[in-house]
Scaffold this active site. Structure first.
Site, PDB file in Angstrom:
ATOM      1  N   GLU A  20      -1.254  -5.170   0.329  1.00  0.00           N
ATOM      2  CA  GLU A  20      -1.540  -6.387   1.070  1.00  0.00           C
ATOM      3  C   GLU A  20      -2.957  -6.811   0.692  1.00  0.00           C
ATOM      4  O   GLU A  20      -3.913  -6.131   1.041  1.00  0.00           O
ATOM      5  CB  GLU A  20      -1.501  -6.131   2.574  1.00  0.00           C
ATOM      6  N   ASP A  53      -1.479  -0.472   2.514  1.00  0.00           N
ATOM      7  CA  ASP A  53      -1.651  -1.295   3.706  1.00  0.00           C
ATOM      8  C   ASP A  53      -3.058  -1.902   3.733  1.00  0.00           C
ATOM      9  O   ASP A  53      -4.036  -1.208   3.460  1.00  0.00           O
ATOM     10  CB  ASP A  53      -1.435  -0.403   4.936  1.00  0.00           C
TER      11      ASP A  53
END
Ligand code: CA
Length: 642
Positions: free
Chosen positions: A354, A325
């Site tokens: 990400e 993340d």
């Protein structure tokens, strides 16, 4: 003392180390003046049955050895620093906790193993580009009564077979297996905060995605059948992983080391105040996560913590991949060291993240694991927002259209996606929406997608951006988007439920919306069965034809050739000849994002068979073309084989 002058401890035995005749506790807390360890007979209630003062050792470590078999007891640590006693918490390395993560648990991890765990194997995987990801929230899959799943909302819901919706179609594990994806990517399965889901109130409806970490090395209690017994959630998560493995499906964990759910009160801050976080020049917490804090992966003991945690999940739980993340918050060196450590355990572990942040960070851009820096990452992939937004329009502008619904000017961005963000001589990078240069060294470094848990589902987005389009046309658009995702190079990623046109009734970021918004509606599988079947066939097409999943950038440059078209919003390319040892000689792929039919003249050669015509996929051929000119209906794809 400045944080970078704190002594560091490089041993791998921090936390609770159980053995039958003694348990050793080690806590790293260099600025502490005293540390107390308390033992409890229960995970959440009752007074301490014993209090022990830890002894200060070298390198900032505090230690205590408890003789005898301490199994089944719960514990907390409490640090005194600056003359003040901080809160009682489990230690940051806790491997088991009781209800709501208030106390750690002493246990023998081998007793949490399901039967046959020693022979559990990761399903076979030859290349990273063979992967097809399916992003799933544990509760969403089974909480709807029409799932027919008994362990509703639980880890064990992933283990049930023979489950059906109200019309008798398969649900849950059987559905995922039939769809043909290779990896289930689970939204946070580690322990997240009781302020999001209170584990003591599981009789009441509660929902959260879980992006507010509390204990990084412990599974979430609300997904277990008994969160009060710290061993149960471990056993049940392992059972789910083992069952998925037995069904040929690998398991990816979504990991959120970039911030903690709590800031001042976090376990990190209660044991080593400030150290685990980046600060602004004025000493306040920096906030690149948008959640109140960001961790400082560049500091020795934070980096070590993240890497050890990922290794722990890979070894103790047999996790096959990690989705990181807000990876752009972490530094490149940490991600590369994590990659090396995980690939030493198993070279087939897949790592992606990400490549951005949710705010500015004091760490310089050049050091961060952002998408633009992917070429500096070793065997780590990033999500392509370039392709995502080219397909449907920017996620920040809800009514904007994309390639699939007729917006022109996005052709180079789609080509950038087709070629998996690697350098290709026919892509004009000056016209790519976000990236003005290729960012992947090899195709497995690009995650290709149209929808994930964030933002609107594609189906809801199409309702917003095309309010006047018929349902039939919106189905064509979603079909085109999914066809592009599953025929492009790189690693395709599907948000679970896309195959049945998943809706969240227009709710955008549904992180704490009720079950009614988030849960799967399994009866949509019946309603949109033709769509579901098309997606299943698309996945099969990709698996049957290595030309769609070339492992190297060189192979993509050699084999993919874009053909001139006179029309905007019309992309034609050939893959050939026998690319990546495909049994098809030459493949021509056409994506028509216009609303009307367009005509394409095929490359000179033999005769062509249509194998995908926008409504069906028949690998042996739907029909043979007599003329070299073919009409491609609006908002659809076509694939032909010479
Ligand atoms: Ca929890």
């Amino acid at each position: 003392m400045p944080f970078d002058q704190y002594p560091t401890y490089l041993g791998t035995d921090l936390g609770m180390n159980w053995s039958v005749d003694k348990t050793i506790f080690k806590l790293w807390s260099p600025a502490a003046q005293a540390v107390k360890l308390r033992l409890y007979s229960n995970g959440s209630t009752g007074k301490a049955i014993q209090t022990i003062d830890l002894q200060k050792k070298d390198n900032g470590v505090w230690e205590a050895t408890l003789s005898g078999n301490q199994k089944g007891k719960y514990y907390t640590v409490q640090v005194q620093q600056g003359g003040k006693w901080l809160a009682e918490t489990p230690d940051a390395y806790a491997k088991a906790v009781g209800l709501n993560g208030k106390r750690g648990m002493i246990l023998d991890l081998t007793e949490t193993n399901p039967t046959g765990w020693a022979t559990d194997k990761r399903p076979i995987q030859k290349q990273f580009t063979d992967i097809i990801l399916y992003e799933l929230h544990i509760r969403d899959l089974s909480i709807n009564p029409n799932s027919g799943i008994k362990n509703a909302g639980k880890f064990l819901g992933l283990t049930e077979t023979g489950t059906k919706n109200t019309k008798g179609l398969s649900t849950g594990l059987d559905h995922i297996k039939a769809l043909g994806v290779t990896h289930v990517h689970l939204l946070p399965a580690f322990d997240y905060r009781h302020t999001s889901v209170d584990e003591s109130k599981l009789d009441q409806p509660q929902y959260n995605w879980g992006y507010d970490p509390e204990h990084y090395n412990v599974p979430e209690g609300s997904y277990s059948t008994n969160p009060s017994d710290g061993a149960v959630r471990i056993h049940e998560f392992k059972q789910a992983i083992k069952t998925l493995h037995e069904n040929g499906i690998r398991v990816v964990m979504d990991v959120v080391y970039n911030h903690t759910g709590a800031t001042e009160g976090s376990v990190f801050n209660q044991t080593v105040p400030g150290y685990y976080y980046r600060q602004n020049a004025d000493g306040s917490y920096s906030n690149a996560s948008g959640c109140g804090n960001e961790t400082a992966s560049e500091r020795t003991m934070v980096r070590k913590y993240i890497i050890e945690s990922m290794k722990y999940w890979a070894q103790e739980y047999h996790i096959d991949g990690f989705r990181v993340d807000l990876m752009g918050i972490h530094d490149i060196e940490t991600m590369n060291q994590a990659s090396a450590a995980l690939h030493a355990i198993d070279p087939t572990i897949y790592i992606y993240g990400e490549g951005w942040t949710a705010g500015s960070s004091p760490l310089p851009d050049s050091l961060r694991a952002t998408k633009a820096n992917t070429f500096k990452l070793n065997q780590v992939a990033a999500f392509s927002d370039d392709l995502r937004d080219a397909l449907k329009g920017s996620v920040f502008n809800h009514t904007e259209k994309g390639f699939i619904n007729g917006r022109t000017g996005l052709e180079e961005s789609i080509k950038f996606g087709i070629t998996a963000s690697v350098q290709h001589p026919q892509v004009d990078y000056s016209k790519v929406n976000y990236s003005k240069a290729p960012w992947a060294k090899e195709p497995y470094q690009t995650i290709t997608y149209a929808e994930c848990h964030d933002n609107h589902t594609l189906w809801d987005r199409l309702t917003l951006s095309c309010p006047d389009a018929s349902e039939e046309d919106r189905i064509k658009m979603q079909k085109l988007a999914m066809t592009i995702v599953l025929t492009s190079q790189g690693v395709p990623f599907l948000h679970a439920g896309m195959e049945m046109l998943r809706t969240k009734n227009g709710v955008e970021n549904s992180f704490n919306s009720p079950d009614e918004i988030n849960r799967f509606d399994w009866d949509r599988k019946t309603k949109y069965l033709a769509f579901n079947d098309y997606v299943r066939q698309l996945i099969q097409l990709r698996k049957n034809h290595p030309a769609f999943r070339m492992p190297t950038a060189d192979m993509i440059r050699r084999n993919i050739k874009f053909l001139e078209t006179k029309d905007p919003n019309l992309i034609v390319y050939q893959i050939g000849l026998r690319a990546n040892n495909d049994n098809w000689t030459r493949i021509v792929v056409i994506y028509n994002g216009n609303t009307e039919e367009k005509f394409v003249t095929l490359p000179k050669g033999g005769t062509y068979n249509i194998v995908l015509d926008g409504t069906q996929i028949v690998e042996t051929g739907i029909k043979t073309l007599i003329s070299p000119k073919v009409g491609v209906p609006g908002m659809s794809a076509m694939i032909l084989v010479e």
